[in-house]
Enzyme design. Structure first.
Site, PDB file in Angstrom:
ATOM      1  N   TYR A  89      82.180 -10.837 -10.520  1.00 11.89           N
ATOM      2  CA  TYR A  89      81.600  -9.581 -11.022  1.00 11.89           C
ATOM      3  C   TYR A  89      80.552  -9.863 -12.106  1.00 11.89           C
ATOM      4  CZ  TYR A  89      81.879  -5.100 -13.693  1.00 11.89           C
ATOM      5  OH  TYR A  89      81.618  -3.943 -14.379  1.00 11.89           O
ATOM      6  N   LYS A 127      76.546  -9.218 -11.931  1.00 13.20           N
ATOM      7  CA  LYS A 127      75.805  -8.363 -12.872  1.00 13.20           C
ATOM      8  C   LYS A 127      74.636  -9.133 -13.490  1.00 13.20           C
ATOM      9  CE  LYS A 127      78.100  -4.341 -12.905  1.00 13.20           C
ATOM     10  NZ  LYS A 127      77.492  -3.004 -12.725  1.00 13.20           N
TER      11      LYS A 127
HETATM   12  C1  AKB Z   1      85.952  -4.435 -15.914  1.00 12.44           C
HETATM   13  O1  AKB Z   1      86.963  -4.660 -16.573  1.00 12.44           O
HETATM   14  O2  AKB Z   1      85.700  -4.916 -14.815  1.00 12.44           O
HETATM   15  C2  AKB Z   1      84.914  -3.505 -16.484  1.00 12.44           C
HETATM   16  C3  AKB Z   1      84.001  -4.192 -17.432  1.00 12.44           C
HETATM   17  C4  AKB Z   1      84.450  -4.641 -18.766  1.00 12.44           C
HETATM   18  O3  AKB Z   1      82.901  -4.383 -17.087  1.00 12.44           O
HETATM   19  N1  AKB Z   1      85.455  -2.357 -17.047  1.00 12.44           N
END
Ligand code: AKB
Length: 352
Positions: free
Chosen positions: A167, A171
């Protein structure tokens, strides 16, 4: 499934606003704000993987149900609407993304690439930059060890950029794609526009809302603790009591991205901004929750893998650039977040 099939009028040259992930946590709060700001002046087009609820549909003029990584769906939107602004909220969050990394990359990177391409093509046709709002995250940061996290302390946008989750990597990749589309798109073309995509991103901390409970994130222990307490349920926290990352209330998060969107481009010295509000440890959140819900039972059962993710995220973020460039200031500090927003609203929500 696509509805409607015809190109809708977009108003007086302002063009239409596309919101992806409109059914998600932030979409919920943002759609209402955008609708009240632009009512009768601009068409709002919403997109989500799942059919939108009737209350969200009430805020928009067109809805599309489908996958942002499907180029045919994006082409259909481009054919039917004069898109001049994109709020690209759709994403798979950190815990979910780590369980299905390839799916996360498909949605978070390929889906975003489709949106950036839509923005660039729309800008070229309109001969005017298309604004692109992107919620990035503290997951874009990454440190290898807890000692490194503690040593780094509060970090600015240029530090610790080695995320350990899919993730976070996704990003960061989109932030870089945004930089390319904003500053260098088709750099060999002699007649290229100086700015094709007006890319603006915020690296959000964990967000706590009184209205919704997040799923699939790693900062979820904050909101989960509070929502469990309000419902009279015990909560087993999946990180250690000393785990510390920054958080913010949903109203502040929505306001911050609305303010960034309306800031004059020339006042923005960077494309990606930190925003910060408060940075409690898990135990400090638990103590605050107990202040309002004294009977709650909170225990700690850390999951090593999720703990490792939280340990790789910063303790806090330096948001001085956002404060200086576009006047960012959170309304809710830690105490006010609970006493003025979360607890009063959550009591109404659960009928306490
Ligand atoms: C997550 O925990 O994936 C999100 C973030 C901190 O980006 N809420």
């Amino acid at each position: 499934m696509i509805e409607p099939k015809t190109r809708a009028p977009s108003g007086i040259g302002l063009g239409s606003i596309l919101v992806t992930g409109a059914g998600g946590e932030m979409g919920h709060a943002l759609l209402a704000q955008l609708a009240s700001l632009w009512h009768g002046k601009r068409e709002i087009v919403a997109m989500d993987l799942k059919e939108l609820s009737p209350d969200r549909k009430a805020h928009v003029q067109a809805t599309y149900t489908g996958d942002i990584s499907d180029p045919r769906l994006v082409e259909a939107i481009a054919a039917n609407h004069d898109i001049s602004e994109i709020w690209h909220l759709a994403a798979l969050l950190s815990t979910r993304g780590e369980r299905s990394p390839e799916l996360a990359m498909q949605v978070n990177v390929m889906g975003s690439a489709n949106m950036l391409r839509l923005a660039a093509e729309s800008a070229t046709r309109r001969k005017c930059p298309v604004k692109f709002l992107f919620p990035s995250t503290i997951a874009a940061y990454g440190v290898a060890t807890l000692e490194a996290k503690r040593a780094a302390g509060t970090i600015h946008e240029g530090q610790c950029l080695e995320p350990i989750t899919m993730y976070g990597v996704n990003k960061r990749a989109v932030e870089e794609l945004g930089r390319y589309y904003a500053r260098h798109y088709r750099l060999l073309n002699t007649d290229r526009m100086e700015c094709t995509v007006d890319f603006r991103a915020i690296r959000f901390p964990g967000i706590i809302s009184a209205d919704t409970v997040p799923t699939g994130g790693t900062s979820d222990y904050g909101p989960e603790m509070l929502h469990c307490a309000a419902q009279g349920k015990a909560y087993a926290c999946f990180v250690r009591p000393d785990a510390r990352i920054p958080f913010m209330t949903m109203p502040d998060a929505v306001r911050s991205i609305m303010e960034l969107a309306s800031a004059p481009r020339e006042s923005l010295s960077q494309l990606v901004y930190n925003v910060s509000a408060f940075a409690p440890s898990a135990e400090e959140i638990a103590a605050k929750v107990r202040e309002f819900f004294p009977k709650v039972e909170i225990t700690y059962v850390p999951t090593p893998e999720r703990q490792q993710i939280v340990d790789s995220w910063p303790e806090d973020c330096d948001d001085s650039a956002a404060r200086k460039d576009w006047g960012w200031k959170p309304e809710h500090d830690f105490a006010k977040a609970f006493s003025e927003y979360l607890v009063p609203k959550i009591k109404v929500r659960y009928g306490i």
